[in-house]
Design a protein around this motif. Structure first.
Motif, PDB file in Angstrom:
ATOM      1  N   PRO A 103       0.814  -1.226   0.000  1.00  0.00           N
ATOM      2  CA  PRO A 103       0.000   0.000   0.000  1.00  0.00           C
ATOM      3  C   PRO A 103       0.848   1.277   0.000  1.00  0.00           C
ATOM      4  N   ARG A 104       1.960   1.269   0.711  1.00  0.00           N
ATOM      5  CA  ARG A 104       2.808   2.456   0.768  1.00  0.00           C
ATOM      6  C   ARG A 104       3.513   2.689  -0.573  1.00  0.00           C
ATOM      7  N   VAL A 105       3.981   1.614  -1.197  1.00  0.00           N
ATOM      8  CA  VAL A 105       4.626   1.739  -2.506  1.00  0.00           C
ATOM      9  C   VAL A 105       3.626   2.271  -3.526  1.00  0.00           C
ATOM     10  N   GLN A 106       2.425   1.728  -3.521  1.00  0.00           N
ATOM     11  CA  GLN A 106       1.376   2.200  -4.449  1.00  0.00           C
ATOM     12  C   GLN A 106       1.041   3.666  -4.179  1.00  0.00           C
ATOM     13  N   TRP A 107       0.997   4.023  -2.901  1.00  0.00           N
ATOM     14  CA  TRP A 107       0.691   5.399  -2.528  1.00  0.00           C
ATOM     15  C   TRP A 107       1.785   6.337  -3.033  1.00  0.00           C
ATOM     16  N   LEU A 108       3.056   5.953  -2.874  1.00  0.00           N
ATOM     17  CA  LEU A 108       4.171   6.770  -3.376  1.00  0.00           C
ATOM     18  C   LEU A 108       4.082   6.927  -4.890  1.00  0.00           C
ATOM     19  N   LYS A 109       3.765   5.851  -5.578  1.00  0.00           N
ATOM     20  CA  LYS A 109       3.605   5.925  -7.035  1.00  0.00           C
ATOM     21  C   LYS A 109       2.430   6.835  -7.395  1.00  0.00           C
ATOM     22  N   GLY A 110       1.391   6.792  -6.567  1.00  0.00           N
ATOM     23  CA  GLY A 110       0.234   7.654  -6.790  1.00  0.00           C
ATOM     24  C   GLY A 110       0.552   9.135  -6.631  1.00  0.00           C
ATOM     25  N   LEU A 111       1.636   9.432  -5.925  1.00  0.00           N
ATOM     26  CA  LEU A 111       2.077  10.825  -5.787  1.00  0.00           C
ATOM     27  C   LEU A 111       2.805  11.309  -7.036  1.00  0.00           C
ATOM     28  N   GLY A 112       3.140  10.348  -7.910  1.00  0.00           N
ATOM     29  CA  GLY A 112       3.827  10.701  -9.145  1.00  0.00           C
ATOM     30  C   GLY A 112       5.250  10.192  -9.228  1.00  0.00           C
ATOM     31  N   MET A 113       5.660   9.392  -8.254  1.00  0.00           N
ATOM     32  CA  MET A 113       7.015   8.837  -8.300  1.00  0.00           C
ATOM     33  C   MET A 113       7.057   7.660  -9.264  1.00  0.00           C
ATOM     34  N   ASP A 114       8.178   7.558  -9.980  1.00  0.00           N
ATOM     35  CA  ASP A 114       8.371   6.361 -10.794  1.00  0.00           C
ATOM     36  C   ASP A 114       9.051   5.300  -9.928  1.00  0.00           C
ATOM     37  N   GLY A 115       9.245   4.134 -10.475  1.00  0.00           N
ATOM     38  CA  GLY A 115       9.801   3.017  -9.714  1.00  0.00           C
ATOM     39  C   GLY A 115      11.163   3.317  -9.106  1.00  0.00           C
ATOM     40  N   SER A 116      12.045   3.980  -9.877  1.00  0.00           N
ATOM     41  CA  SER A 116      13.381   4.267  -9.354  1.00  0.00           C
ATOM     42  C   SER A 116      13.329   5.293  -8.224  1.00  0.00           C
ATOM     43  N   GLN A 117      12.417   6.237  -8.296  1.00  0.00           N
ATOM     44  CA  GLN A 117      12.267   7.210  -7.211  1.00  0.00           C
ATOM     45  C   GLN A 117      11.740   6.550  -5.949  1.00  0.00           C
TER      46      GLN A 117
END
Length: 150
Positions: free
Chosen positions: A3-17
Motif C-alpha cells: 500500500p505504501r509503494v502504491q501510494w508513493l507511485k500515486g504521488l507521481g514517483m516512478d519506480g526508481s524514485q
C-alpha cells in the motif's frame, strides 16, 4: 509494504524514485498512511506545492514524512515567514532543500541568519540568500562558512 509503494507511485514517483526513497529512509515503510504520510502530503500541498513538487521533496528528504507537523514542520515554516519570506518563497525553499525542515531552529537556522546579518546583510538580503541557496543553512559555521569569508 505494497500500500505504501502504491501510494508513493500515486504521488507521481516512478519506480526508481520509490526505490531511492525507501533506500534513503526504510522506516518510511512502517509509517502509517493515515496518521503520518497523508497529513504531511496535505500540509505540503497546503504550502502551494503541486503533486510533482511534493514527490520531488519526498525523494530528496523522505525523513520529512516522519517529522512532527506541530513540533518541527510548522514552526520552521513560521520562522521562515517571520524572516519576510512569502508563501511561494517558503515552498520554493522546501522543494530546493527539504532537509532544512529537519534542522534545529536554535542550533542551526538562527545562528546562520545572525551570521549573515553580521556580514552586513539586511533582512531582505538574508531572505534572498536563503531562497537561492538554502543549502547554506546546513553548512558548518566554524568549519565551512567563517573560514571562507575570513
Amino acid at each position: 509494504l505494497k500500500p505504501r509503494v502504491q501510494w508513493l507511485k500515486g504521488l507521481g514517483m516512478d519506480g526508481s524514485q520509490v526505490v531511492r526513497t525507501i533506500v534513503k529512509f526504510p522506516q518510511l515503510m512502517s509509517c502509517s498512511l493515515e496518521a503520518n504520510l497523508k497529513p504531511r502530503v496535505q500540509w505540503l500541498e497546503g504550502l502551494g506545492k503541486d503533486g510533482s513538487q511534493v514527490a520531488k521533496t519526498i525523494v530528496k528528504f523522505p525523513q520529512l514524512m516522519s517529522c512532527s507537523l506541530e513540533a518541527n514542520l510548522k514552526p520552521r515554516v513560521q520562522w521562515l515567514e517571520g524572516l519576510g519570506k512569502d508563501g511561494s518563497q517558503v515552498a520554493k525553499t522546501i522543494v530546493l532543500f527539504p532537509q532544512l525542515m529537519g534542522y534545529s531552529l536554535e542550533g542551526n537556522l538562527k545562528p546562520r541568519v545572525q551570521w549573515l546579518k553580521g556580514l552586513g546583510m539586511d533582512g531582505s538580503q538574508v531572505v534572498r540568500t536563503i531562497v537561492k541557496f538554502p543549502q547554506l543553512m546546513g553548512c558548518s559555521l566554524e568549519g565551512n562558512l567563517k573560514p571562507r569569508v575570513q
